[in-house]
Design an enzyme around this catalytic site. Structure first.
Site, PDB file in Angstrom:
ATOM      1  N   HIS A  53       0.449  51.396 -39.639  1.00  0.00           N
ATOM      2  CA  HIS A  53       0.715  52.110 -40.888  1.00  0.00           C
ATOM      3  C   HIS A  53      -0.370  53.155 -41.123  1.00  0.00           C
ATOM      4  O   HIS A  53      -1.497  53.026 -40.623  1.00  0.00           O
ATOM      5  CB  HIS A  53       0.728  51.139 -42.063  1.00  0.00           C
ATOM      6  CG  HIS A  53       1.914  50.235 -42.088  1.00  0.00           C
ATOM      7  ND1 HIS A  53       2.250  49.510 -43.201  1.00  0.00           N
ATOM      8  CD2 HIS A  53       2.847  49.936 -41.146  1.00  0.00           C
ATOM      9  CE1 HIS A  53       3.330  48.802 -42.952  1.00  0.00           C
ATOM     10  NE2 HIS A  53       3.712  49.042 -41.709  1.00  0.00           N
ATOM     11  N   GLU A  55      -2.249  53.762 -43.651  1.00  0.00           N
ATOM     12  CA  GLU A  55      -3.477  53.231 -44.248  1.00  0.00           C
ATOM     13  C   GLU A  55      -4.354  52.550 -43.213  1.00  0.00           C
ATOM     14  O   GLU A  55      -5.575  52.715 -43.203  1.00  0.00           O
ATOM     15  CB  GLU A  55      -3.159  52.209 -45.348  1.00  0.00           C
ATOM     16  CG  GLU A  55      -2.328  52.747 -46.479  1.00  0.00           C
ATOM     17  CD  GLU A  55      -0.838  52.482 -46.300  1.00  0.00           C
ATOM     18  OE1 GLU A  55      -0.297  52.764 -45.204  1.00  0.00           O
ATOM     19  OE2 GLU A  55      -0.211  52.016 -47.260  1.00  0.00           O
ATOM     20  N   CYS A  83       1.581  48.456 -48.783  1.00  0.00           N
ATOM     21  CA  CYS A  83       2.274  47.190 -48.620  1.00  0.00           C
ATOM     22  C   CYS A  83       1.257  46.040 -48.657  1.00  0.00           C
ATOM     23  O   CYS A  83       0.049  46.256 -48.765  1.00  0.00           O
ATOM     24  CB  CYS A  83       3.034  47.173 -47.295  1.00  0.00           C
ATOM     25  SG  CYS A  83       1.958  47.100 -45.840  1.00  0.00           S
ATOM     26  N   CYS A  86      -1.407  46.300 -45.775  1.00  0.00           N
ATOM     27  CA  CYS A  86      -2.391  47.370 -45.980  1.00  0.00           C
ATOM     28  C   CYS A  86      -3.303  47.078 -47.165  1.00  0.00           C
ATOM     29  O   CYS A  86      -4.506  47.352 -47.109  1.00  0.00           O
ATOM     30  CB  CYS A  86      -1.693  48.704 -46.132  1.00  0.00           C
ATOM     31  SG  CYS A  86      -0.847  49.216 -44.608  1.00  0.00           S
TER      32      CYS A  86
END
Length: 145
Positions: A53, A55, A83, A86
């Site tokens: 992801h 992040e 999410c 993260c």
């Protein structure tokens, strides 16, 4: 343009890179002392890695750049609410502040109680939210056409 909008525009640029690569258009930058020290965009398809992801990539880059595992004095700017995975990573990194654009009512960390964030982390939301949300909505609309 205020500082949060300035840095969110950097995250949006990362999100556009993700879209150009066929990835879900989410981008992130980590800012410390007025400088971007880490940046990333979703790369789950390219890397065949569900943890890639925006992040996670930005946090890793920031820790490498600063030679530190804690990011207490840094701010994470991300185009979509982080999410669970993260937000957990931000807690372990002890990120000082998170600023996100659009909310994620399906997978965002705010659905959880208690919050997975580090107790000292402050959060600002809604920065350039319409622009951040439009990128994601347009991406999925084009996939369904």
């Amino acid at each position: 343009m205020n500082e949060d909008e300035r840095w969110m525009r950097e995250a949006l640029a990362e999100a556009r890179l993700a879209a150009a690569e066929g990835e879900v258009p989410i981008g992130a930058v980590v800012v410390c002392a007025g400088h971007v020290v880490g940046r990333g965009h979703n790369q789950t398809e390219r890397l065949h890695d569900v943890t890639a992801h925006a992040e996670m990539i930005a946090l890793t880059a920031a820790m490498e750049s600063l030679s530190a595992k804690y990011l207490v004095d840094c701010t994470l700017y991300v185009t979509l609410e982080p999410c669970t995975m993260c937000s957990g990573a931000t807690a372990w990194a002890q990120i000082g502040r998170i600023v996100f654009g659009a909310t994620d009512d399906r997978r965002g960390y705010r659905r959880l109680s208690p919050s997975p964030l580090h107790p000292k982390t402050t959060v600002s939301s809604g920065v350039l939210a319409d622009e951040c949300q439009a990128l994601v909505l347009d991406f999925f609309k084009s996939r369904r056409s």
